[in-house]
Design a protein around this motif. Structure first.
Motif, short mmCIF file in Angstrom:
data_model
loop_
_atom_site.label_atom_id
_atom_site.label_comp_id
_atom_site.label_asym_id
_atom_site.label_seq_id
_atom_site.Cartn_x
_atom_site.Cartn_y
_atom_site.Cartn_z
N ASP A 123 0.83 -1.21 0.00
CA ASP A 123 0.00 0.00 0.00
C ASP A 123 0.86 1.26 0.00
OD1 ASP A 123 -2.38 1.39 -0.10
OD2 ASP A 123 -2.57 1.52 2.08
N VAL A 124 1.79 1.32 -0.94
CA VAL A 124 2.73 2.43 -1.06
C VAL A 124 2.18 3.47 -2.04
CG1 VAL A 124 5.03 3.07 -1.90
CG2 VAL A 124 4.74 1.05 -0.45
N ASP A 125 2.25 4.73 -1.66
CA ASP A 125 1.79 5.81 -2.53
C ASP A 125 2.88 6.39 -3.41
OD1 ASP A 125 -0.82 5.73 -1.59
OD2 ASP A 125 -0.45 7.19 0.00
N PHE A 126 4.13 6.23 -3.00
CA PHE A 126 5.23 6.93 -3.66
C PHE A 126 6.46 6.05 -3.53
CE2 PHE A 126 7.68 11.30 -3.47
CZ PHE A 126 8.30 11.00 -4.67
N SER A 127 7.07 5.68 -4.65
CA SER A 127 8.26 4.84 -4.59
C SER A 127 9.26 5.25 -5.67
CB SER A 127 7.89 3.36 -4.76
OG SER A 127 7.42 3.10 -6.07
N TYR A 128 10.48 4.77 -5.51
CA TYR A 128 11.56 5.09 -6.44
C TYR A 128 12.53 3.92 -6.47
CZ TYR A 128 13.56 6.41 -1.93
OH TYR A 128 13.96 6.40 -0.61
N MET A 129 13.50 3.97 -7.37
CA MET A 129 14.40 2.83 -7.56
C MET A 129 15.84 3.30 -7.79
SD MET A 129 11.98 0.71 -10.26
CE MET A 129 12.57 -0.93 -9.86
N PRO A 147 18.65 5.96 -0.51
CA PRO A 147 18.26 5.31 0.76
C PRO A 147 16.95 4.56 0.63
CG PRO A 147 17.90 7.68 0.86
CD PRO A 147 18.67 7.43 -0.40
N ASN A 148 16.68 3.70 1.60
CA ASN A 148 15.50 2.83 1.53
C ASN A 148 14.19 3.57 1.71
OD1 ASN A 148 16.93 0.47 1.02
ND2 ASN A 148 17.29 0.09 3.20
N ARG A 149 14.22 4.71 2.33
CA ARG A 149 13.02 5.51 2.50
C ARG A 149 13.42 6.97 2.67
NH1 ARG A 149 11.27 6.90 7.53
NH2 ARG A 149 9.08 6.45 7.07
N LEU A 191 6.36 18.69 -3.32
CA LEU A 191 4.92 18.89 -3.18
C LEU A 191 4.20 17.56 -2.96
CD1 LEU A 191 4.35 21.46 -6.09
CD2 LEU A 191 4.45 21.96 -3.64
N VAL A 192 4.62 16.53 -3.69
CA VAL A 192 3.96 15.23 -3.60
C VAL A 192 4.19 14.57 -2.24
CG1 VAL A 192 4.02 12.87 -4.51
CG2 VAL A 192 3.94 14.81 -6.08
N ILE A 193 5.40 14.67 -1.72
CA ILE A 193 5.70 13.95 -0.48
C ILE A 193 4.96 14.54 0.72
CG2 ILE A 193 7.74 15.19 0.42
CD1 ILE A 193 9.00 12.29 0.68
N ARG A 194 4.49 15.76 0.59
CA ARG A 194 3.67 16.33 1.66
C ARG A 194 2.36 15.54 1.79
NH1 ARG A 194 5.40 21.33 3.54
NH2 ARG A 194 7.01 22.33 2.27
N HIS A 200 9.30 5.18 -0.68
CA HIS A 200 10.06 3.95 -0.42
C HIS A 200 10.87 3.55 -1.64
CE1 HIS A 200 7.88 3.00 3.36
NE2 HIS A 200 6.89 3.64 2.77
N ARG A 201 12.05 3.05 -1.39
CA ARG A 201 12.90 2.49 -2.45
C ARG A 201 12.46 1.07 -2.75
NH1 ARG A 201 17.44 -0.76 -1.67
NH2 ARG A 201 18.74 -1.01 -3.54
N VAL A 202 12.38 0.73 -4.05
CA VAL A 202 12.08 -0.63 -4.48
C VAL A 202 13.40 -1.37 -4.65
CG1 VAL A 202 10.97 -2.05 -6.23
CG2 VAL A 202 10.04 0.21 -5.69
#
Length: 265
Positions: A123-129, A147-149, A191-194, A200-202
């Motif tokens: 249930d993650v809203d925002f992730s990156y790699m 970093p992982n988060r 703006l999004v992370i607010r 979270h890192r994948v």
């Protein structure tokens, strides 16, 4: 929303929207489009916004759209910059998860499946790699391992989100849009992370995103990039002078290093 046919492997999976701004992108755009079309996650729509190109870009987009109904094209009347092109793509994007991809930055097959699995299962809203930095000819320059988060406090210290690697739910985007102020992606993620709270890192064994660097990019000018960073702290994050100065000093210290701490050969 376009009703794309689904095969048994994509049944029940959400439509994802991938937004690519393209300006004078004829040299590498075909490779990037192919990297989306060959993803193992097939229930996607690739929105390519031609930002007033005068090279082969319009023809490449038209040919891709004719060959694959998942490719959707749009064109601006004149060159308005990457922020305007991405915002135009956002207005057209029907997908719940949204991805942004540069015109010269291909993905490895399996990228969407891997990231989508993390999104749904946790249930993650925002992730990156992670991503691999390459030169103009595809030569390996190094792997960026963030970093992982990261939360808002961490993101203010440094942009650890590679734009070509990010996935965000539309609910986390809300009314956020790209601003034409330089470091557009960084300002957007702040703006999004607010809304998302944390990103979270994948984890992957090898990078599934390839970022092509260029000495001619706008951000290659370090003084100009520093001015953009200061403006983001003051005008986007709306931080006070003392907090902005402290963060900016951290930014300068990082910039003195040849590579950030999370960059590995």
């Amino acid at each position: 929303m376009t009703d794309f046919p689904r095969d048994p492997h994509t049944a029940g999976k959400p439509l994802v929207s991938i937004i690519t701004p393209a300006y004078q992108a004829g040299r590498h755009l075909s490779e990037t489009i192919d990297s989306v079309r060959t993803q193992t996650f097939a229930n996607l729509e690739h929105i390519i916004v031609d930002d007033g190109s005068r090279d082969r870009t319009p023809e490449i987009i038209a040919a891709a759209a004719a060959a694959d109904g998942r490719v959707r094209s749009a064109r601006t009347a004149r060159n308005g910059g990457v922020a305007a092109a991405r915002n135009g793509g956002l207005e057209l994007a029907p997908g719940e998860p949204i991805f942004f991809l540069g015109a010269g930055d291909p993905w490895v097959p399996g990228k969407l499946d891997c990231q989508g699995a993390l999104m749904q299962e946790n249930d993650v809203d925002f992730s990156y790699m992670d991503y691999l930095r390459t030169g103009e000819l595809g030569d390996r320059l190094g792997i960026v391992r963030p970093p992982n988060r990261v939360d808002l406090t961490g993101l203010l210290k440094s942009n650890v989100v590679g734009n070509l690697t990010a996935m965000v739910r539309r609910s986390a985007v809300g009314d956020a849009r790209f601003l034409p102020i330089g470091h557009e992606d960084y300002a957007f993620w702040l703006l999004v992370i607010r809304r998302a709270g944390v990103a979270h890192r994948v984890p992957t064994d090898e990078p599934l995103c390839l970022y092509r660097t260029s000495s001619y990019s706008l951000s290659a000018n370090k003084l100009r990039a520093a001015a953009w960073q200061w403006r983001i702290y003051r005008d986007v994050a709306r931080l006070g002078i003392m907090h902005s100065s402290w963060l900016f000093s951290n930014y300068l210290v990082r910039g003195l290093s040849k590579r950030t701490p999370y960059l590995n050969k």
